[in-house]
Design a protein around this motif. Structure first.
Motif, PDB file in Angstrom:
ATOM      1  N   LEU A   1      -5.140  10.370   8.811  1.00  0.00           N
ATOM      2  CA  LEU A   1      -4.202  10.980   9.777  1.00  0.00           C
ATOM      3  C   LEU A   1      -3.487  12.182   9.158  1.00  0.00           C
ATOM      4  N   PRO A   2      -3.175  13.225   9.950  1.00  0.00           N
ATOM      5  CA  PRO A   2      -2.350  14.327   9.431  1.00  0.00           C
ATOM      6  C   PRO A   2      -0.986  13.809   8.995  1.00  0.00           C
ATOM      7  N   ASP A   3      -0.366  14.495   8.084  1.00  0.00           N
ATOM      8  CA  ASP A   3       0.891  14.051   7.489  1.00  0.00           C
ATOM      9  C   ASP A   3       1.954  13.763   8.550  1.00  0.00           C
ATOM     10  N   SER A   4       2.125  14.690   9.486  1.00  0.00           N
ATOM     11  CA  SER A   4       3.201  14.523  10.487  1.00  0.00           C
ATOM     12  C   SER A   4       2.961  13.297  11.365  1.00  0.00           C
ATOM     13  N   GLU A   5       1.682  13.067  11.738  1.00  0.00           N
ATOM     14  CA  GLU A   5       1.372  11.918  12.594  1.00  0.00           C
ATOM     15  C   GLU A   5       1.521  10.608  11.837  1.00  0.00           C
ATOM     16  N   LEU A   6       1.130  10.607  10.568  1.00  0.00           N
ATOM     17  CA  LEU A   6       1.246   9.381   9.756  1.00  0.00           C
ATOM     18  C   LEU A   6       2.721   9.023   9.585  1.00  0.00           C
TER      19      LEU A   6
ATOM     20  N   CYS B   1       9.411  -1.165   3.666  1.00  0.00           N
ATOM     21  CA  CYS B   1       9.038  -0.111   2.713  1.00  0.00           C
ATOM     22  C   CYS B   1      10.035  -0.054   1.550  1.00  0.00           C
ATOM     23  N   GLU B   2       9.567   0.537   0.494  1.00  0.00           N
ATOM     24  CA  GLU B   2      10.394   0.667  -0.718  1.00  0.00           C
ATOM     25  C   GLU B   2      10.044   1.988  -1.407  1.00  0.00           C
ATOM     26  N   PRO B   3      10.978   2.846  -1.745  1.00  0.00           N
ATOM     27  CA  PRO B   3      12.420   2.717  -1.409  1.00  0.00           C
ATOM     28  C   PRO B   3      12.671   2.908   0.089  1.00  0.00           C
ATOM     29  N   GLU B   4      13.842   2.431   0.521  1.00  0.00           N
ATOM     30  CA  GLU B   4      14.188   2.550   1.945  1.00  0.00           C
ATOM     31  C   GLU B   4      14.297   4.018   2.347  1.00  0.00           C
ATOM     32  N   ALA B   5      13.884   4.291   3.561  1.00  0.00           N
ATOM     33  CA  ALA B   5      13.915   5.685   4.059  1.00  0.00           C
ATOM     34  C   ALA B   5      14.733   5.736   5.348  1.00  0.00           C
ATOM     35  N   LYS B   6      15.626   6.730   5.416  1.00  0.00           N
ATOM     36  CA  LYS B   6      16.454   6.879   6.628  1.00  0.00           C
ATOM     37  C   LYS B   6      15.713   7.597   7.754  1.00  0.00           C
ATOM     38  N   SER B   7      14.736   8.422   7.348  1.00  0.00           N
ATOM     39  CA  SER B   7      13.956   9.156   8.355  1.00  0.00           C
ATOM     40  C   SER B   7      12.544   9.338   7.825  1.00  0.00           C
ATOM     41  N   PRO B   8      11.590   9.660   8.697  1.00  0.00           N
ATOM     42  CA  PRO B   8      10.183   9.833   8.263  1.00  0.00           C
ATOM     43  C   PRO B   8      10.040  10.883   7.161  1.00  0.00           C
ATOM     44  N   LYS B   9      10.962  11.866   7.118  1.00  0.00           N
ATOM     45  CA  LYS B   9      10.869  12.921   6.096  1.00  0.00           C
ATOM     46  C   LYS B   9      11.081  12.363   4.689  1.00  0.00           C
ATOM     47  N   ASP B  10      11.747  11.179   4.599  1.00  0.00           N
ATOM     48  CA  ASP B  10      12.060  10.606   3.280  1.00  0.00           C
ATOM     49  C   ASP B  10      10.870   9.894   2.651  1.00  0.00           C
ATOM     50  N   PHE B  11       9.767   9.665   3.425  1.00  0.00           N
ATOM     51  CA  PHE B  11       8.589   9.006   2.831  1.00  0.00           C
ATOM     52  C   PHE B  11       7.973   9.920   1.771  1.00  0.00           C
ATOM     53  N   GLU B  12       7.694   9.331   0.603  1.00  0.00           N
ATOM     54  CA  GLU B  12       7.019  10.072  -0.462  1.00  0.00           C
ATOM     55  C   GLU B  12       5.642   9.464  -0.684  1.00  0.00           C
ATOM     56  N   ASP B  13       4.808  10.155  -1.466  1.00  0.00           N
ATOM     57  CA  ASP B  13       3.453   9.635  -1.712  1.00  0.00           C
ATOM     58  C   ASP B  13       3.495   8.249  -2.350  1.00  0.00           C
TER      59      ASP B  13
ATOM     60  N   ILE C   1       0.859  -1.186   0.000  1.00  0.00           N
ATOM     61  CA  ILE C   1       0.000   0.000   0.000  1.00  0.00           C
ATOM     62  C   ILE C   1       0.895   1.236   0.000  1.00  0.00           C
ATOM     63  N   SER C   2       0.550   2.195  -0.840  1.00  0.00           N
ATOM     64  CA  SER C   2       1.377   3.412  -0.941  1.00  0.00           C
ATOM     65  C   SER C   2       1.103   4.355   0.242  1.00  0.00           C
ATOM     66  N   TYR C   3       2.031   5.259   0.444  1.00  0.00           N
ATOM     67  CA  TYR C   3       1.891   6.264   1.501  1.00  0.00           C
ATOM     68  C   TYR C   3       0.623   7.085   1.290  1.00  0.00           C
ATOM     69  N   GLU C   4       0.371   7.458   0.028  1.00  0.00           N
ATOM     70  CA  GLU C   4      -0.805   8.254  -0.312  1.00  0.00           C
ATOM     71  C   GLU C   4      -2.090   7.512   0.063  1.00  0.00           C
ATOM     72  N   SER C   5      -2.129   6.208  -0.231  1.00  0.00           N
ATOM     73  CA  SER C   5      -3.319   5.400   0.077  1.00  0.00           C
ATOM     74  C   SER C   5      -3.525   5.286   1.583  1.00  0.00           C
ATOM     75  N   LEU C   6      -2.426   5.127   2.297  1.00  0.00           N
ATOM     76  CA  LEU C   6      -2.529   5.025   3.760  1.00  0.00           C
ATOM     77  C   LEU C   6      -3.056   6.320   4.360  1.00  0.00           C
ATOM     78  N   ARG C   7      -2.648   7.446   3.796  1.00  0.00           N
ATOM     79  CA  ARG C   7      -3.122   8.738   4.297  1.00  0.00           C
ATOM     80  C   ARG C   7      -4.630   8.858   4.098  1.00  0.00           C
ATOM     81  N   LEU C   8      -5.106   8.403   2.909  1.00  0.00           N
ATOM     82  CA  LEU C   8      -6.541   8.462   2.621  1.00  0.00           C
ATOM     83  C   LEU C   8      -7.313   7.490   3.521  1.00  0.00           C
TER      84      LEU C   8
END
Length: 761
Positions: A606-611, A631-643, A595-602
């Motif tokens: 949840l607000p972006d920061s909390e998600l 997750c894919e691609p790998e993220a070093k921090s929450p800021k690296d998550f993209e939609d 499931i993509s980040y965008e789908s999880l948000r929908l």
């Protein structure tokens, strides 16, 4: 009469008939006529004067000091004894002289010496004493000088001279007038002269530290000597005058030289020498002030140096931080006790300096932003000490490895230590805010190590002067938890009877007072699992029937629970927050999908920061070797998550124990329950500033209402006194709030004096 009078003066034997005859003769002559009493008085004065001249001649035969003093004391002793006897037969003379209004003879008034005794003493004083008093004084002072140099002599000679000075005065108002003007003055001058020569020589030859011992010994020695040679009767201040004189020449004259050693002695902890310096300087006007300054400077510099050297450890470990502060406090308290015998002035200096260390911002800094007219304005940085103290309290009161290894008595002692440090914290409102957040977390997650200690802590905070409204709010939280437990039981019974649903036992609701627990801004919407969503209307209906008119607001941010997580490897119980639960339930119907980040948000809303924060807890939880989500691609921090970032369930997730994966187990993913969002963290800090503004306004109005009229300086002093238990208001803050209150017509400036404020009702 003359033969009997002369016998009495010479202390020769007088028969009973001669003694009685003298009374009768005086009586008879005084009744002859007006001239009788005057003639008797004059004749008596002539005979006494002649006797005194002969005594003087006998005394002056001696040239050597000791012999002169012995002769004088012997003559004076005889004469003074007769001053008690000789006036008795002349009572009628005194009565006759006193009864004649036109009489030019001295009259006896109430409280005065008898006329004859006064005449005897005055005559001795005017003839022999005035002629040889300088020789007497010089001889006596030479003997005292010899004693100071270690030579032996008969101390009674000096005491005898002193007594003659004391007894000679016939002045009814000042019996010690002659003694003060002569003997005491000469004694003080001789003492000064002796030590003005001796003291500098000793200091130069032996150094400051040995000189202090010398000065202390000489002060004690001179005080003992003064009690022997000076008058110590009631109301006489000779001994204290002598001590002051010695302090002047032995201590005050070398004050700067002695005090120059103070700072170095404090630095190397020479408590015995400091105690000696303190005893000397305490006798000198303003002698203590430089020592207080040196102590304060040492505590601040040493305290900050110790904190800096341990900065790396204590910035990451609140326990080490508090221990470091307590170690400093105990060290400085021991110094004050041993060196300055817990003198209140030095204790005050210790407190003042320690307060500077506790509130210093060079090691820890907390910046509280303040919004003014829509703009962020940085306020003065503050110490993070109150935050770290609150963290340490949390470690002691929560179920942690620290609280588990301590006995209840040790926990109580450490909590009392925190309160001791808290006394010196300027901004206690910051401690209150963090302490309340930690307590909220402990009560909601039920992680308190000891409920009794929790309630005791609230009472201890009340005892150390925390504001009543804050303490009452904490006490209300405990009441809410208790009431919630009862409500929860009732709800379960009602729900079980109505629905026959075993799941009711798994539900635990906490209905809490919003004013004591949370703010509206903490409410965050989230899509709940269906199983939970079904309960919400039923809980609300149940509560509405119990309390009509009250509204429930759901705070999912503060909620948590346990879910069973299944994958290809096994079954695990996960303790999660409601946000984590909402995210994981997105895979409930499709466990193998990505499931993509965008789908999880929908899906979760949840607000972006909390998600981001929630997903990060699943893909990079520090205690897990295998993560719940991948997750894919790998993220070093929450800021690296993209939609487009893809997330999926780790089907190989397992708990690792002793290097081996387990198919069953329980893991706590809640960690430290997040009670505030990023937004509410900013509001927390801003809330502290807003509350300070209101507190300042409230206190100013309270003072103005009571005083009606007050100067700017007095207003600021009283304001600090009222607010010091919560925070120390800055001058800028005070000025801004005064202007605000003037603008809104709560107070005004005096038209004649801009520094005077007047209350406006």
């Amino acid at each position: 009469m003359r033969p009997t009078v002369l016998k009495l003066l010479r202390q020769e034997s007088v028969t009973k008939s001669e003694w009685q005859g003298l009374f009768w003769a005086v009586h008879s002559v005084c009744l002859w006529d007006d001239k009788g009493p005057q003639k008797v008085y004059q004749a008596l004065q002539d005979d006494i004067l002649e006797f005194i001249r002969q005594a003087q001649a006998r005394v002056l035969q001696h040239q050597e000091d000791s012999a002169l003093l012995k002769a004088y004391i012997a003559e004076w002793g005889k004469f003074f004894t007769q001053c008690g006897y000789l006036p008795k037969p002349f009572c009628q003379l005194e009565a006759s002289l006193a009864g004649k209004a036109h009489n030019t003879m001295p009259k006896k008034s109430q409280g005065e010496e008898s006329i004859v005794r006064k005449m005897m003493l005055d005559t001795w004083n005017q003839s022999i004493f005035n002629n040889i008093k300088h020789r007497l004084q010089d001889s006596a002072m030479k003997l005292v000088h010899s004693e100071r140099n270690g030579e032996a002599f008969n101390s009674q000679l000096v005491i005898g001279v002193r007594e003659s000075y004391v007894n000679l005065s016939s002045d009814a108002e000042d019996k010690l007038k002659i003694y003060h003007e002569n003997f005491e003055k000469a004694y003080l001058e001789a003492t000064k002269s002796f030590y003005r020569v001796k003291a500098p020589q000793y200091l130069q030859a032996n150094g400051v530290q040995n000189y202090m011992r010398f000065a202390d010994a000489k002060l004690k020695e001179e005080e003992t000597r003064a009690k022997r040679y000076l008058e110590t009767g009631w109301g006489c201040t000779s001994v204290s005058a002598l001590v002051d004189c010695c302090v002047d020449v032995l201590v005050t004259a070398f004050k700067d030289t002695i005090l120059h050693e103070c700072a170095s002695m404090i630095k190397v902890n020479e408590t015995e020498k400091l105690r000696l310096m303190f005893s000397l300087m305490d006798r000198v006007p303003d002698g203590i002030a430089p020592m207080l300054h040196d102590l304060e400077a040492h505590i601040v510099s040493q305290g900050l140096a110790d904190m800096m050297s341990a900065a790396r450890t204590i910035t990451t470990d609140s326990e080490k931080y508090v221990e470091q502060l307590l170690e400093l406090f105990n060290k400085f308290s021991k110094l004050v006790k041993e060196a300055f015998i817990d003198d209140p002035r030095f204790l005050t200096s210790r407190d003042k300096a320690y307060k500077s260390v506790v509130n210093d911002i060079s090691v820890f800094k907390l910046e509280l932003p303040s919004k003014t007219k829509g703009m962020n304005v940085k306020t003065q940085p503050e110490s993070r000490c109150p935050e770290l103290l609150a963290n340490y309290c949390d470690m002691l009161l929560r179920k942690t490895s620290l609280s588990k290894k301590l006995t209840p008595e040790e926990v109580e002692k450490k909590l009392k230590d925190v309160l001791l440090v808290l006394k010196y914290v300027q901004n206690k409102d910051v401690f209150m805010r963090y302490h309340k957040a930690h307590l909220t977390r402990r009560l909601i997650l039920d992680t308190s190590a000891d409920n009794e200690k929790e309630e005791n802590m609230v009472e201890w905070l009340r005892e150390v002067g925390m504001p009543a409204d804050y303490v009452n709010k904490l006490a209300r939280m405990f009441q809410d938890i208790q009431v919630s437990e009862d409500l929860n039981q009732e709800f379960k019974e009602v729900f079980r009877n109505n629905n026959n649903d075993a799941l009711a036992d798994a539900i635990n609701i906490k209905i809490l007072n919003a004013g004591a627990w949370a703010r509206t801004s903490d409410r965050i919407s989230v899509t709940l699992p269906m199983e939970l969503e079904d309960y919400i209307p039923q809980v609300e209906e149940f509560y509405r029937q119990k309390h009509n008119g009250r509204k429930l607001q759901w705070h999912h941010l503060m909620s948590n629970g346990v879910i069973t997580f299944c994958n290809d490897f096994g079954r695990f119980d996960l303790e999660v927050t409601t946000f984590q639960m909402g995210v994981l339930f997105a895979w409930n119907q499709r466990p193998k999908d990505k499931i993509s980040y965008e789908s999880l948000r929908l899906a979760t809303e949840l607000p972006d920061s909390e998600l981001r924060r929630t997903l990060s807890s699943f893909v990079a939880f520090p205690k897990l070797k295998k993560q719940v989500l991948l997750c894919e691609p790998e993220a070093k921090s929450p800021k690296d998550f993209e939609d487009s970032t893809q997330f999926w369930i780790n089907q190989k997730f397992a708990l690792i124990k002793n290097g081996r994966p387990q198919k069953r187990g329980r893991i706590n993913l809640v960690g430290r329950l997040q009670l505030s969002t990023e937004k509410s963290k900013e509001e927390d800090n801003e809330g502290i500033m807003q509350l300070r503004i209101l507190r300042v306004q409230e206190a100013i109005v309270k003072i103005m209402k009571m005083r009606k009229k007050i100067t700017n300086a007095a207003l600021q002093t009283e304001l600090v006194e009222i607010l010091k238990n919560m925070f120390l208001p800055s001058k800028k803050l005070i000025k801004e709030q005064i202007e605000w209150l003037i603008e809104h017509k709560y107070m005004r400036r005096d038209e004649d004096n801009i520094n005077m404020f007047i209350y406006m009702a």
